[in-house]
Design a protein around this motif. Structure first.
Motif, PDB file in Angstrom:
ATOM      1  N   GLY A  63      46.475  50.992  36.193  1.00  0.00           N
ATOM      2  CA  GLY A  63      46.958  49.634  36.408  1.00  0.00           C
ATOM      3  C   GLY A  63      48.470  49.506  36.525  1.00  0.00           C
ATOM      4  N   LYS A 115      49.555  39.692  38.210  1.00  0.00           N
ATOM      5  CA  LYS A 115      48.183  39.567  37.720  1.00  0.00           C
ATOM      6  C   LYS A 115      47.413  38.554  38.591  1.00  0.00           C
ATOM      7  N   LEU A 175      46.578  40.070  41.868  1.00  0.00           N
ATOM      8  CA  LEU A 175      45.472  41.034  41.738  1.00  0.00           C
ATOM      9  C   LEU A 175      44.142  40.285  41.780  1.00  0.00           C
ATOM     10  N   GLY A 224      42.555  46.230  30.998  1.00  0.00           N
ATOM     11  CA  GLY A 224      42.886  45.081  31.848  1.00  0.00           C
ATOM     12  C   GLY A 224      42.103  45.018  33.155  1.00  0.00           C
TER      13      GLY A 224
HETATM   14  P1  ADP Z   1      47.421  48.992  28.357  1.00  0.00           P
HETATM   15  O1  ADP Z   1      46.882  50.308  28.800  1.00  0.00           O
HETATM   16  O2  ADP Z   1      48.901  48.887  28.586  1.00  0.00           O
HETATM   17  O3  ADP Z   1      46.952  48.526  27.016  1.00  0.00           O
HETATM   18  P2  ADP Z   1      45.712  46.876  29.452  1.00  0.00           P
HETATM   19  O4  ADP Z   1      44.391  47.398  29.059  1.00  0.00           O
HETATM   20  O5  ADP Z   1      46.220  45.626  28.833  1.00  0.00           O
HETATM   21  O6  ADP Z   1      46.855  47.965  29.443  1.00  0.00           O
HETATM   22  O7  ADP Z   1      45.646  46.644  31.026  1.00  0.00           O
HETATM   23  C1  ADP Z   1      46.783  46.276  31.755  1.00  0.00           C
HETATM   24  C2  ADP Z   1      46.594  46.690  33.188  1.00  0.00           C
HETATM   25  O8  ADP Z   1      45.490  45.968  33.738  1.00  0.00           O
HETATM   26  C3  ADP Z   1      47.802  46.340  34.036  1.00  0.00           C
HETATM   27  O9  ADP Z   1      48.477  47.512  34.357  1.00  0.00           O
HETATM   28  C4  ADP Z   1      47.238  45.618  35.241  1.00  0.00           C
HETATM   29  O10 ADP Z   1      47.649  46.221  36.449  1.00  0.00           O
HETATM   30  C5  ADP Z   1      45.733  45.747  35.100  1.00  0.00           C
HETATM   31  N1  ADP Z   1      45.066  44.506  35.500  1.00  0.00           N
HETATM   32  C6  ADP Z   1      45.204  43.298  34.949  1.00  0.00           C
HETATM   33  N2  ADP Z   1      44.445  42.385  35.617  1.00  0.00           N
HETATM   34  C7  ADP Z   1      43.814  43.058  36.607  1.00  0.00           C
HETATM   35  C8  ADP Z   1      42.904  42.710  37.649  1.00  0.00           C
HETATM   36  N3  ADP Z   1      42.474  41.458  37.816  1.00  0.00           N
HETATM   37  N4  ADP Z   1      42.478  43.691  38.461  1.00  0.00           N
HETATM   38  C9  ADP Z   1      42.898  44.960  38.299  1.00  0.00           C
HETATM   39  N5  ADP Z   1      43.749  45.349  37.356  1.00  0.00           N
HETATM   40  C10 ADP Z   1      44.211  44.425  36.514  1.00  0.00           C
END
Ligand code: ADP
Length: 417
Positions: free
Chosen positions: A282, A291, A294, A377
């Motif tokens: 991501g 976001k 996306l 995410g």
């Molecule tokens: P971390 O690994 O930092 O804890 P998260 O699990 O919170 O991350 O996920 C964040 C990632 O999710 C971001 O890098 C973002 O690109 C991705 N993301 C958020 N919303 C979407 C979406 N609708 N579709 C695809 N990817 C997404």
């Protein structure tokens, strides 16, 4: 009623979840970490822990039968005989220990999991050279120390946290080669995650109005807690985490290890939780889109259509899994004029890397992949899920829950039977 409390110390905050015997959530609490002085780190954890206990509705506190805590893997600290930290803890991503790796290489077996700048063992070796080490009696992981604040027992950990300390999770003992380290410290006694350790200290039970016989159980790491939360439990079931990076975890009857790809296995009851982490994910999507973009662009993608764009999305050169090439360059060309097509290419390329990852784990001996749960995410993106289902050719299933705290609450419940 009996309730069970799981507490997650993650990278950006701490969370608490209370579940009933059916695994239904009865209460939740959050404590975001503020940027605190490093010297205040342990204090800020203690503050977070107590504030989460306080935040649980009073009527539930008296019914909590068991508690468990998970911390971030390889976040560690040294304590004196009374459990007081003798120096600031080292966080999971602290790589200052890189300077002792060569020395450790002469002691640990070749390609061992501990041979990384951020492993718990590397951190212990690095800390043993600090002046504060003279006061140190116990080496603990974050989850061990936080649990100590609740049950008062020092020097206990679980075999998930202990893996990167070099503990032999197959033989269930510290290996002989560790003795050659000659570091004068109590390494924690290692138990199965969820093992009941001791009742909540009476002062804590009284202060927060918990029942006196609330049992504090051994914890786990944050990523295993999130795996537990998903509901995956049979060999062949996997959890893909679509966070900043792409992390795969596949349950298997056999243990798989291959340091070339950074693949290792955690003990998971009678099974093995094998996995690897890719640098794609991501964070690369975030480089190009917000976001909201996306979400809106994904809605315009036809997930049944194959994208011809073949990318290898990385933030910078270098990959470990499923391709081991420290010079691998990001491949993000050609970029079409349409943002919908570009995002389609990115999502599909990451899905191909995911599929290749599972293929590699299976080639190295892991169970055949049967179904995939998703966390992180990217889990909320149904278009991506459909693309992944087409490429991985196994069903994508909804996780029961994605919170590590939820998985840790289940661990506490199973711990007390
Ligand atoms: P971390 O690994 O930092 O804890 P998260 O699990 O919170 O991350 O996920 C964040 C990632 O999710 C971001 O890098 C973002 O690109 C991705 N993301 C958020 N919303 C979407 C979406 N609708 N579709 C695809 N990817 C997404």
């Amino acid at each position: 009623m009996n309730f069970y409390l799981g507490i997650d110390f993650g990278t950006s905050g701490a969370r608490a979840v209370v579940v009933d015997e059916q695994g239904c959530i009865q209460a939740e609490g959050r404590f975001p970490f503020e940027k605190s002085e490093v010297s205040e780190l342990a204090n800020s954890w203690q503050k977070a822990l107590f504030s989460l206990l306080e935040g649980i509705p009073q009527e539930l506190r008296r019914e909590i039968r068991a508690i468990a805590i998970n911390g971030t893997s390889s976040t560690v600290l040294l304590c004196d005989a009374a459990g007081k930290p003798v120096d600031t803890p080292l966080l999971y991503n602290d790589a200052r220990g890189a300077v002792v790796i060569e020395e450790l290489r002469s002691i640990a077996p070749a390609n061992h999991t501990v041979l990384s700048a951020t492993s718990s063992l590397t951190k212990l070796m690095w800390m043993s050279q600090l002046p504060s080490f003279a006061q140190a009696k116990y080496f603990l992981h974050q989850a061990d120390w936080l649990a100590f604040l609740l049950h008062g027992q020092l020097g206990i950990t679980d075999y998930h946290n202990a893996l990167k300390l070099g503990y032999d999770v197959e033989e269930l003992k510290y290996p002989k080669w560790l003795e050659n380290l000659k570091i004068k410290i109590h390494l924690p006694r290692v138990v199965t995650p969820g093992t009941p350790i001791a009742e909540l200290r009476a002062e804590i039970a009284d202060q927060f109005e918990f029942r006196r016989d609330s049992m504090v159980c051994a914890g786990t790491t944050d990523s295993i807690a999130a795996f537990l939360a998903s509901g995956a439990k049979l060999p062949g079931e996997a959890v893909t985490s679509l966070g900043s990076t792409l992390v795969l975890k596949l349950l298997s009857d056999t243990r798989v290890e291959d340091s070339r790809y950074g693949i290792y296995s955690h003990r998971f009851g009678d099974l093995w939780l094998t996995g690897g982490a890719s640098n794609t994910g991501g964070a690369v999507l975030q480089q190009f889109f917000t976001k909201a973009e996306l979400e809106s662009l994904s809605c315009e993608i036809d997930s049944s259509k194959v994208s011809e764009l073949d990318y290898y999305p990385l933030l910078k050169a270098g990959e470990r899994f499923p391709i081991n090439d420290s010079n691998l360059l990001p491949r993000l060309e050609p970029r079409p004029t349409s943002n919908v097509e570009f995002l389609h290419g990115l999502l599909e390329s990451i899905a191909r890397i995911e599929a290749r990852g599972y293929e590699l784990l299976q080639e190295l001996g892991a169970e055949r992949l049967t179904q995939v749960y998703t966390a992180g995410g990217g889990a909320v993106n149904p278009t991506w899920t459909a693309i992944r289902e087409r490429i991985l050719q196994v069903p994508m299933v909804q996780s029961v829950n994605m919170e590590a705290a939820y998985g840790t609450a289940l661990l506490a419940m199973r711990g007390v039977g």
